[in-house]
Motif scaffolding. Structure first.
Motif, PDB file in Angstrom:
ATOM      1  N   ALA A   1       0.882  -1.161   0.032  1.00  0.00           N
ATOM      2  CA  ALA A   1       0.021   0.061   0.115  1.00  0.00           C
ATOM      3  C   ALA A   1       0.714   1.433  -0.030  1.00  0.00           C
ATOM      4  CB  ALA A   1      -0.822   0.024   1.246  1.00  0.00           C
ATOM      5  N   ASP A   2       0.555   2.158  -0.651  1.00  0.00           N
ATOM      6  CA  ASP A   2       1.282   3.685  -0.740  1.00  0.00           C
ATOM      7  C   ASP A   2       1.663   4.107   0.852  1.00  0.00           C
ATOM      8  OD1 ASP A   2      -0.240   4.968  -3.605  1.00  0.00           O
ATOM      9  OD2 ASP A   2       1.301   3.390  -3.431  1.00  0.00           O
ATOM     10  N   SER A   3       0.743   3.809   1.557  1.00  0.00           N
ATOM     11  CA  SER A   3       0.767   4.288   2.916  1.00  0.00           C
ATOM     12  C   SER A   3       2.007   3.789   3.712  1.00  0.00           C
ATOM     13  CB  SER A   3      -0.390   4.196   3.808  1.00  0.00           C
ATOM     14  OG  SER A   3      -0.877   2.880   3.740  1.00  0.00           O
ATOM     15  N   VAL A   4       2.568   2.362   3.507  1.00  0.00           N
ATOM     16  CA  VAL A   4       3.443   1.761   3.922  1.00  0.00           C
ATOM     17  C   VAL A   4       4.817   1.674   3.364  1.00  0.00           C
ATOM     18  CG1 VAL A   4       1.628   0.614   5.365  1.00  0.00           C
ATOM     19  CG2 VAL A   4       2.911  -0.449   3.576  1.00  0.00           C
ATOM     20  N   LYS A   5       4.680   2.127   1.906  1.00  0.00           N
ATOM     21  CA  LYS A   5       5.726   1.812   1.100  1.00  0.00           C
ATOM     22  C   LYS A   5       7.203   2.568   1.430  1.00  0.00           C
ATOM     23  CE  LYS A   5       4.161   1.396  -3.227  1.00  0.00           C
ATOM     24  NZ  LYS A   5       3.553   1.644  -4.317  1.00  0.00           N
ATOM     25  N   GLY A   6       8.178   1.847   1.592  1.00  0.00           N
ATOM     26  CA  GLY A   6       9.118   2.434   2.090  1.00  0.00           C
ATOM     27  C   GLY A   6       9.765   2.151   3.530  1.00  0.00           C
ATOM     28  N   ARG A   7       8.658   1.775   4.178  1.00  0.00           N
ATOM     29  CA  ARG A   7       8.782   1.740   5.850  1.00  0.00           C
ATOM     30  C   ARG A   7       8.475   0.233   6.014  1.00  0.00           C
ATOM     31  NH1 ARG A   7       5.178   3.673   8.946  1.00  0.00           N
ATOM     32  NH2 ARG A   7       3.486   3.589   7.435  1.00  0.00           N
ATOM     33  N   PHE A   8       7.678  -0.689   5.247  1.00  0.00           N
ATOM     34  CA  PHE A   8       7.521  -2.050   5.480  1.00  0.00           C
ATOM     35  C   PHE A   8       8.029  -2.877   4.622  1.00  0.00           C
ATOM     36  CE2 PHE A   8       2.974  -1.436   8.075  1.00  0.00           C
ATOM     37  CZ  PHE A   8       3.512  -0.367   8.731  1.00  0.00           C
ATOM     38  N   THR A   9       8.400  -4.098   4.860  1.00  0.00           N
ATOM     39  CA  THR A   9       9.035  -5.016   4.189  1.00  0.00           C
ATOM     40  C   THR A   9       8.535  -6.332   4.448  1.00  0.00           C
ATOM     41  OG1 THR A   9      10.977  -4.117   4.216  1.00  0.00           O
ATOM     42  CG2 THR A   9      11.168  -6.342   3.242  1.00  0.00           C
ATOM     43  N   ASN A  10       7.687  -7.084   3.254  1.00  0.00           N
ATOM     44  CA  ASN A  10       7.216  -8.344   3.459  1.00  0.00           C
ATOM     45  C   ASN A  10       8.121  -9.424   2.701  1.00  0.00           C
ATOM     46  OD1 ASN A  10       3.915  -9.212   1.821  1.00  0.00           O
ATOM     47  ND2 ASN A  10       5.316 -10.647   3.604  1.00  0.00           N
ATOM     48  N   THR A  11       8.144 -10.592   3.477  1.00  0.00           N
ATOM     49  CA  THR A  11       9.447 -11.284   2.986  1.00  0.00           C
ATOM     50  C   THR A  11       8.669 -12.825   3.613  1.00  0.00           C
ATOM     51  OG1 THR A  11      10.535 -11.456   5.343  1.00  0.00           O
ATOM     52  CG2 THR A  11      11.523 -10.149   3.407  1.00  0.00           C
ATOM     53  N   ARG A  12       9.123 -13.761   3.092  1.00  0.00           N
ATOM     54  CA  ARG A  12       8.741 -15.098   3.446  1.00  0.00           C
ATOM     55  C   ARG A  12       9.741 -16.078   3.507  1.00  0.00           C
ATOM     56  NH1 ARG A  12       4.190 -16.893  -0.826  1.00  0.00           N
ATOM     57  NH2 ARG A  12       4.220 -18.800   0.360  1.00  0.00           N
ATOM     58  N   ASP A  13       9.422 -17.220   4.197  1.00  0.00           N
ATOM     59  CA  ASP A  13      10.762 -18.167   4.550  1.00  0.00           C
ATOM     60  C   ASP A  13       9.964 -19.403   4.096  1.00  0.00           C
ATOM     61  OD1 ASP A  13      12.377 -20.370   5.050  1.00  0.00           O
ATOM     62  OD2 ASP A  13      13.203 -19.199   6.669  1.00  0.00           O
TER      63      ASP A  13
END
Length: 124
Positions: free
Chosen positions: A61-73
């Motif tokens: 979402a634009d509101s979290v871009k650059g602050r949140f990072t989504n990853t998976r294992d």
């Protein structure tokens, strides 16, 4: 049936960080893209982030871009949401979900099998 369990929420000061986890069981984890959504009191559930099955594609979402990072294992059947520079407006219950349908990553209705949520509180 897929079961999802979120963890990692809590109380943090504005500007702080949290890492949310979502552990999946009961399905083939790599069959699914995964999404994160949040819902604040009195507001509709909104898209936060998503990640494709391999982890090679992420959406925010634009509101979290650059602050949140989504990853998976995929070895651990777990997805993560690293949240940095938290703001009071980020406070909400955060949910992970499996994306079962071929539509937009940003659309809540493309997801099924939701977790129970984990609460994030951000103090100003």
């Amino acid at each position: 049936q897929v079961q999802l369990v979120e963890s990692g929420g809590g109380l943090v000061q504005a500007g702080g960080a949290l890492r949310l986890s979502c552990a999946a069981s009961g399905g083939t984890f790599t069959d699914f893209a995964m999404g994160w959504f949040r819902q604040a009191p009195g507001k509709e559930r909104e898209f936060v982030a998503a990640i494709n099955w391999s982890g090679g594609g992420t959406y925010y979402a634009d509101s979290v871009k650059g602050r949140f990072t989504n990853t998976r294992d995929n070895d651990k059947n777990t997805v993560y949401l690293q949240m940095n520079s938290l703001k009071p407006e980020d406070a909400a219950a955060y949910y992970c979900a499996t994306k079962l349908y071929s539509g937009s990553y940003y659309n809540t209705h493309q997801y099924a099998y939701w977790g129970q949520g984990t609460q994030v509180t951000v103090s100003s």
